[in-house]
Design a protein around this motif. Structure first.
Motif, PDB file in Angstrom:
ATOM      1  N   ARG A 188       3.234   9.016 -35.645  1.00 43.88           N
ATOM      2  CA  ARG A 188       1.882   9.561 -35.491  1.00 43.88           C
ATOM      3  C   ARG A 188       1.686  10.106 -34.079  1.00 43.88           C
ATOM      4  O   ARG A 188       2.265   9.597 -33.113  1.00 43.88           O
ATOM      5  CB  ARG A 188       0.843   8.471 -35.759  1.00 43.88           C
ATOM      6  N   TRP A 189       0.843  11.119 -33.960  1.00 41.74           N
ATOM      7  CA  TRP A 189       0.574  11.744 -32.676  1.00 41.74           C
ATOM      8  C   TRP A 189       0.063  10.712 -31.653  1.00 41.74           C
ATOM      9  O   TRP A 189       0.343  10.817 -30.463  1.00 41.74           O
ATOM     10  CB  TRP A 189      -0.436  12.870 -32.865  1.00 41.74           C
ATOM     11  N   ASP A 190      -0.672   9.694 -32.143  1.00 40.15           N
ATOM     12  CA  ASP A 190      -1.223   8.686 -31.232  1.00 40.15           C
ATOM     13  C   ASP A 190      -0.261   7.525 -30.971  1.00 40.15           C
ATOM     14  O   ASP A 190      -0.614   6.551 -30.305  1.00 40.15           O
ATOM     15  CB  ASP A 190      -2.557   8.154 -31.746  1.00 40.15           C
ATOM     16  N   GLY A 191       0.940   7.601 -31.517  1.00 38.92           N
ATOM     17  CA  GLY A 191       1.940   6.575 -31.255  1.00 38.92           C
ATOM     18  C   GLY A 191       1.898   5.370 -32.164  1.00 38.92           C
ATOM     19  O   GLY A 191       2.634   4.402 -31.952  1.00 38.92           O
ATOM     20  N   ASP A 196       9.550   4.091 -34.919  1.00 39.73           N
ATOM     21  CA  ASP A 196       9.783   3.883 -33.484  1.00 39.73           C
ATOM     22  C   ASP A 196       8.548   4.026 -32.605  1.00 39.73           C
ATOM     23  O   ASP A 196       8.643   3.907 -31.381  1.00 39.73           O
ATOM     24  CB  ASP A 196      10.863   4.860 -32.991  1.00 39.73           C
ATOM     25  N   GLY A 197       7.401   4.295 -33.207  1.00 42.55           N
ATOM     26  CA  GLY A 197       6.176   4.405 -32.427  1.00 42.55           C
ATOM     27  C   GLY A 197       6.194   5.533 -31.411  1.00 42.55           C
ATOM     28  O   GLY A 197       5.592   5.418 -30.336  1.00 42.55           O
ATOM     29  N   LEU A 198       6.858   6.640 -31.744  1.00 45.43           N
ATOM     30  CA  LEU A 198       6.870   7.789 -30.846  1.00 45.43           C
ATOM     31  C   LEU A 198       5.467   8.391 -30.762  1.00 45.43           C
ATOM     32  O   LEU A 198       4.689   8.313 -31.708  1.00 45.43           O
ATOM     33  CB  LEU A 198       7.860   8.846 -31.323  1.00 45.43           C
ATOM     34  N   LYS A 199       5.184   9.036 -29.642  1.00 47.47           N
ATOM     35  CA  LYS A 199       3.839   9.556 -29.397  1.00 47.47           C
ATOM     36  C   LYS A 199       3.902  11.007 -28.950  1.00 47.47           C
ATOM     37  O   LYS A 199       4.779  11.391 -28.175  1.00 47.47           O
ATOM     38  CB  LYS A 199       3.149   8.718 -28.321  1.00 47.47           C
ATOM     39  N   GLY A 200       2.936  11.826 -29.437  1.00 42.86           N
ATOM     40  CA  GLY A 200       2.813  13.208 -28.977  1.00 42.86           C
ATOM     41  C   GLY A 200       4.099  13.988 -29.129  1.00 42.86           C
ATOM     42  O   GLY A 200       4.771  13.936 -30.165  1.00 42.86           O
ATOM     43  N   GLY A 246      -4.729  14.957 -33.722  1.00 40.30           N
ATOM     44  CA  GLY A 246      -4.803  14.174 -32.496  1.00 40.30           C
ATOM     45  C   GLY A 246      -4.611  12.683 -32.696  1.00 40.30           C
ATOM     46  O   GLY A 246      -4.435  11.946 -31.728  1.00 40.30           O
ATOM     47  N   THR A 247      -4.683  12.221 -33.949  1.00 37.85           N
ATOM     48  CA  THR A 247      -4.357  10.829 -34.233  1.00 37.85           C
ATOM     49  C   THR A 247      -3.058  10.770 -35.043  1.00 37.85           C
ATOM     50  O   THR A 247      -2.059  10.230 -34.589  1.00 37.85           O
ATOM     51  CB  THR A 247      -5.492  10.121 -35.000  1.00 37.85           C
TER      52      THR A 247
END
Length: 269
Positions: A188-191, A196-200, A246-247
């Motif tokens: 997700r964009w918000d991590g 793996d909890g990647l962000k942006g 954005g989320t």
């Protein structure tokens, strides 16, 4: 002076000892100042430390540059993609037009890629990212097939499919380029996504595209507890994508997808 072990491996592979010839355009292999160097027409094209753990890789690299073996075989790549695609489609539910989820995602991915300016080759690659994105669900389907508690097993292991897909595609280097999308299309964009909890922009570009298209196809074709208790219309799905910018989704790509669906399919919000 070449290491004796390297000379032995080179002779076994090519039937001669390694040597350096720089006067022609031939690819040659040299030992220079403690490094193993590959030259073409006298120019250095690759340089490696003289370490036994790397000898296999160095020999393979030399053989490719010398034209002794071909680069990754496109026929093998196409065969593997076709094999996986067929299995994926066989394990997915068809719609009234005979298409499965991954086929629909692949079609939209190819069209969207062209819409945002990718060339034909890039758009075709995006289509392959789409068809393979859920390859890990093959394992989940097998689990369900032989389990007396099918639905509960699917729900319990749903977040495993990106990792299973990574394992499947790792069997051949020709398919490695699709691993980032297969592994990360549920980030997700918000991590707050998985695995793996990647962000942006940490999330690979193709995975960000497939994430949006995957969501759109799921909510317009399946009743899923992850999203809602009823099917959404295409317009409702696009409205939801805008809310999730954005989320869940890359806001720039989400807006471009909304514009694409309006311009190409006439679905305006």
């Amino acid at each position: 002076m070449f290491n004796n072990e390297f000379i032995k491996l080179f002779k076994e592979a090519f039937g001669k000892e390694p040597e350096c010839k720089t006067e022609s355009d031939d690819v040659s292999i040299c030992y220079e100042e403690g490094n193993i160097v590959i030259r073409k027409g006298g120019e250095i094209i690759a340089q490696f430390k003289d370490e036994e753990s790397d000898y296999g890789f160095i020999l393979k690299y030399y053989a490719k540059k010398a034209g002794l073996i071909s680069p990754p075989d496109k026929q093998i790549e196409e065969l593997l993609k076709s094999l996986f695609a067929n299995i994926i489609v066989l394990t997915e539910v068809e719609d009234k037009n005979g298409f499965s989820h991954s086929q629909r995602v692949a079609k939209l991915a190819e069209e969207f890629a062209k819409y945002i300016g990718m060339d034909e080759e890039q758009a075709t690659e995006m289509m392959h990212h789409g068809i393979l994105h859920d390859v890990g669900k093959i394992a989940i389907e097998q689990l369900m097939l032989y389990s007396p508690t099918r639905l509960r097993n699917l729900e319990a292991h749903y977040e495993d499919h990106p990792l299973m897909g990574t394992i499947y595609l790792s069997i051949n280097e020709n398919l490695w380029k699709y691993i980032p999308t297969v592994r990360h299309h549920h980030e997700r964009w918000d991590g707050k996504g998985f695995p793996d909890g990647l962000k942006g922009e940490e999330i690979p570009f193709c995975a960000r595209i497939i994430s949006i298209i995957n969501y759109y196809d799921e909510v317009t074709n399946f009743v899923s507890a992850d999203w809602d208790s009823e099917l959404k219309t295409p317009k409702q799905a696009l409205e939801e994508i805008r809310k999730l910018e954005g989320t869940y989704f890359d806001p720039d790509l989400a807006e471009k997808f909304i514009a694409f669906m309006g311009d190409v399919y006439g679905i305006k919000i």
